[in-house]
Design an enzyme around this catalytic site. Structure first.
Site, short mmCIF file in Angstrom:
data_model
loop_
_atom_site.label_atom_id
_atom_site.label_comp_id
_atom_site.label_asym_id
_atom_site.label_seq_id
_atom_site.Cartn_x
_atom_site.Cartn_y
_atom_site.Cartn_z
N LYS A 126 -4.77 -44.09 74.94
CA LYS A 126 -4.85 -42.58 74.96
C LYS A 126 -6.25 -41.82 75.53
O LYS A 126 -7.05 -42.73 75.77
CB LYS A 126 -4.79 -42.20 73.37
P1 NAD Z 1 1.54 -29.12 72.11
O1 NAD Z 1 0.36 -28.81 72.46
O2 NAD Z 1 2.82 -28.63 72.85
O3 NAD Z 1 1.84 -28.41 70.46
C1 NAD Z 1 1.03 -28.43 69.76
C2 NAD Z 1 1.07 -27.47 68.44
O4 NAD Z 1 0.34 -27.57 67.39
C3 NAD Z 1 1.01 -26.06 68.97
O5 NAD Z 1 2.11 -24.96 68.57
C4 NAD Z 1 -0.35 -25.56 68.52
O6 NAD Z 1 -0.61 -24.23 68.36
C5 NAD Z 1 -0.28 -26.32 67.23
N1 NAD Z 1 -1.62 -26.54 66.49
C6 NAD Z 1 -3.01 -26.81 67.23
N2 NAD Z 1 -3.83 -26.69 66.23
C7 NAD Z 1 -3.41 -26.44 65.14
C8 NAD Z 1 -3.74 -26.17 63.62
N3 NAD Z 1 -5.12 -26.24 63.37
N4 NAD Z 1 -2.96 -25.69 62.89
C9 NAD Z 1 -1.70 -25.53 63.13
N5 NAD Z 1 -1.12 -25.67 64.40
C10 NAD Z 1 -1.86 -26.09 65.21
O7 NAD Z 1 1.54 -30.53 71.64
P2 NAD Z 1 2.71 -31.72 71.26
O8 NAD Z 1 2.89 -32.13 72.45
O9 NAD Z 1 3.98 -30.93 70.70
O10 NAD Z 1 1.88 -32.57 70.26
C11 NAD Z 1 2.06 -32.42 68.76
C12 NAD Z 1 1.82 -33.55 68.24
O11 NAD Z 1 2.86 -34.53 68.37
C13 NAD Z 1 0.73 -34.32 68.44
O12 NAD Z 1 0.15 -34.94 67.11
C14 NAD Z 1 0.86 -35.31 69.44
O13 NAD Z 1 0.03 -36.39 69.48
C15 NAD Z 1 2.29 -35.56 68.75
N6 NAD Z 1 3.17 -36.38 69.87
C16 NAD Z 1 3.40 -35.63 70.91
C17 NAD Z 1 4.27 -36.34 71.61
C18 NAD Z 1 4.81 -35.62 73.03
O14 NAD Z 1 5.69 -36.29 73.81
N7 NAD Z 1 4.40 -34.33 73.51
C19 NAD Z 1 5.00 -37.62 71.58
C20 NAD Z 1 4.23 -38.29 70.22
C21 NAD Z 1 3.55 -37.40 69.45
#
Ligand code: NAD
Length: 440
Positions: A126
């Site tokens: 990561k």
């Molecule tokens: P992203 O940046 O596309 O979206 C993140 C979202 O979280 C946004 O809507 C943002 O406004 C919101 N957010 C941020 N801080 C916040 C807070 N304090 N309170 C409420 N909402 C908040 O990111 P993503 O890729 O959708 O990732 C989201 C989660 O999923 C993370 O934990 C990431 O590690 C996990 N994840 C993502 C993937 C992927 O393929 N993108 C895969 C596995 C896990």
């Protein structure tokens, strides 16, 4: 031109209330504790647990970037390579003001468990940069990304360590990373290193189905859970925290199955609509505006009201440590499907389980992302491009098999699904350590 070198530490860190993350939360310790518990349940040799308790490599780079104003700012980037016994290190890159070495270590370890659980030939890694990507221009974002990729240098590579998108990063960022890397390896290798990152836009060598893969995988898990519990999804309700890649795609896919999203939230606030949001429209709005702020189709509510909203399913898809004891006591749902990594803290998880709320744990529930990243990597290696139907069909088989394995393990060993997911991963990694033994 102002040539002053300003340190990244001067960038204001958002107050805990805005970020939602109490400063003292030790995410790495939490992941370590689950490792210890799962190792006991799965009867893992102590030396294997010892090896896995720390990452193999922790890389920190400080690199300068000239901002649009002419000022030069120093950025701090991380890449943690947890384990590569089963294959190249694999895991996302996060851009967020709260990125820290320990959090990246926790997330890197979770990638090792996910790859092993999903039977992928990958290890875990990561990375991230500590800054707010919303606070810089597109050109600055590109320069930060390219300079970070250059600083990582030979620490990444298509057969060694393969980044992907995470919070604050996207397919566009991956295209810049790949382009920078391919310009560093020399003309003769340029075409063969597309697989240095996954989650690329399709035209740049990405795969169909990757953008929605994590949400799609979560939905396949929810479908299996619904089947196991004779729960009818059609006509049910859901709340979603985080409406970025994972949250919005989960809501869109579930809306096609008749699940209505009645409450949403992101870093700017929370909205409620008892009639159900149009998930497609909200996704388009966020794409255009960067957040749900100002979306006309819902009534603003507080964070407390959001967690107290009665629904059938809650999908946390934002950050770690969002569901503590208070949030868990407030939640009135049947299922928490962890799209995010580590959204429930241990106290919150305890309360949820006491209340009889089922949890689809992150290591299982959001592993659709790394699974389709693997499909992208394979297509890059073979110069193939698969149809979206093929990607989805393979993902469905993989997610449902993993769900069954985790559910069976949890039942047989009388443990939570999270410990089961870790336990299966640990057993697969242990089998390889036992065969290969320790060098020299
Ligand atoms: P992203 O940046 O596309 O979206 C993140 C979202 O979280 C946004 O809507 C943002 O406004 C919101 N957010 C941020 N801080 C916040 C807070 N304090 N309170 C409420 N909402 C908040 O990111 P993503 O890729 O959708 O990732 C989201 C989660 O999923 C993370 O934990 C990431 O590690 C996990 N994840 C993502 C993937 C992927 O393929 N993108 C895969 C596995 C896990």
């Amino acid at each position: 031109m102002n040539d002053k070198l300003s340190s990244q530490s001067s960038i204001p860190i958002p107050p805990a209330s805005r970020s939602g993350l109490p400063k003292e939360y030790d995410f790495y310790r939490v992941v370590q504790d689950y490792l210890e518990r799962a190792a006991k349940v799965a009867k893992i040799e102590h030396y294997v647990e010892t090896i896995l308790s720390q990452p193999k490599n922790e890389i920190i780079v400080n690199f300068p970037v000239r901002m649009d104003s002419g000022e030069v700012r120093l950025f701090k980037g991380y890449r943690v390579q947890h384990n590569n016994l089963l294959g190249p290190f694999k895991g996302g890159i996060r851009y967020h003001p709260m990125v820290s070495l320990d959090d990246v270590k926790a997330l890197a370890a979770m990638m090792t468990w996910k790859s092993a659980l999903m039977r992928l030939p990958f290890g875990g890694g990561k990375g991230g940069i500590k800054f707010d990507p919303h606070s810089v221009s597109r050109q600055e974002l590109q320069r930060i990304t390219r300079r970070f990729t250059h600083a990582l240098g030979e620490n990444i590579g298509p057969e060694y360590d393969i980044p992907a998108p995470d919070v604050g990063t996207s397919g566009q960022i991956m295209a810049w990373m790949m382009d920078t890397y391919s310009n560093m390896v020399g003309a003769e290798h340029k075409q063969s290193v597309k697989g240095v990152v996954t989650g690329k836009p399709v035209a740049s060598g990405g795969t169909l189905g990757r953008a929605k893969a994590t949400g799609q995988g979560l939905v396949f898990c929810i479908l299996e859970w619904a089947k196991e519990h004779a729960f009818t999804l059609e006509g049910s309700t859901m709340s979603v925290q985080g409406f970025g890649n994972v949250g919005s795609n989960t809501a869109v896919i579930l809306s096609k199955l008749g699940v209505s999203t009645i409450a949403v939230g992101d870093h700017t606030g929370y909205l409620y609509n008892p009639e159900g949001f149009n998930a497609h429209k909200l996704q388009d709005y966020v794409e255009a505006h960067g957040s749900i702020a100002g979306y006309p189709g819902g009534k603003p509510i507080t964070r407390e009201e959001f967690f107290a909203t009665k629904a059938d399913i809650f999908a946390p898809c934002a950050l770690e440590n969002q569901i503590g004891e208070a949030e868990a006591r407030a939640l009135e749902v049947r299922l928490v499907g962890e799209g995010a990594n580590g959204p429930c803290n241990p106290a919150g998880e305890r309360v949820l389980l006491e209340k009889g709320i089922d949890i689809l744990p992150d290591v299982l529930a959001n592993s659709g992302g790394v699974t389709v990243s693997y499909y992208e990597w394979v297509q890059n290696k073979r110069s193939e491009s698969w149809s979206e139907e093929e990607v989805d069909a393979r993902l469905e088989v993989a997610m449902k098999r993993a769900y069954r394995e985790v559910s069976d393990f949890a039942r047989q060993r009388k443990c939570e699904m999270r410990v089961a997911a870790y336990g299966i991963a640990l057993q697969r990694i242990e089998a390889v350590y036992k065969e290969r033994e320790i060098f020299p």
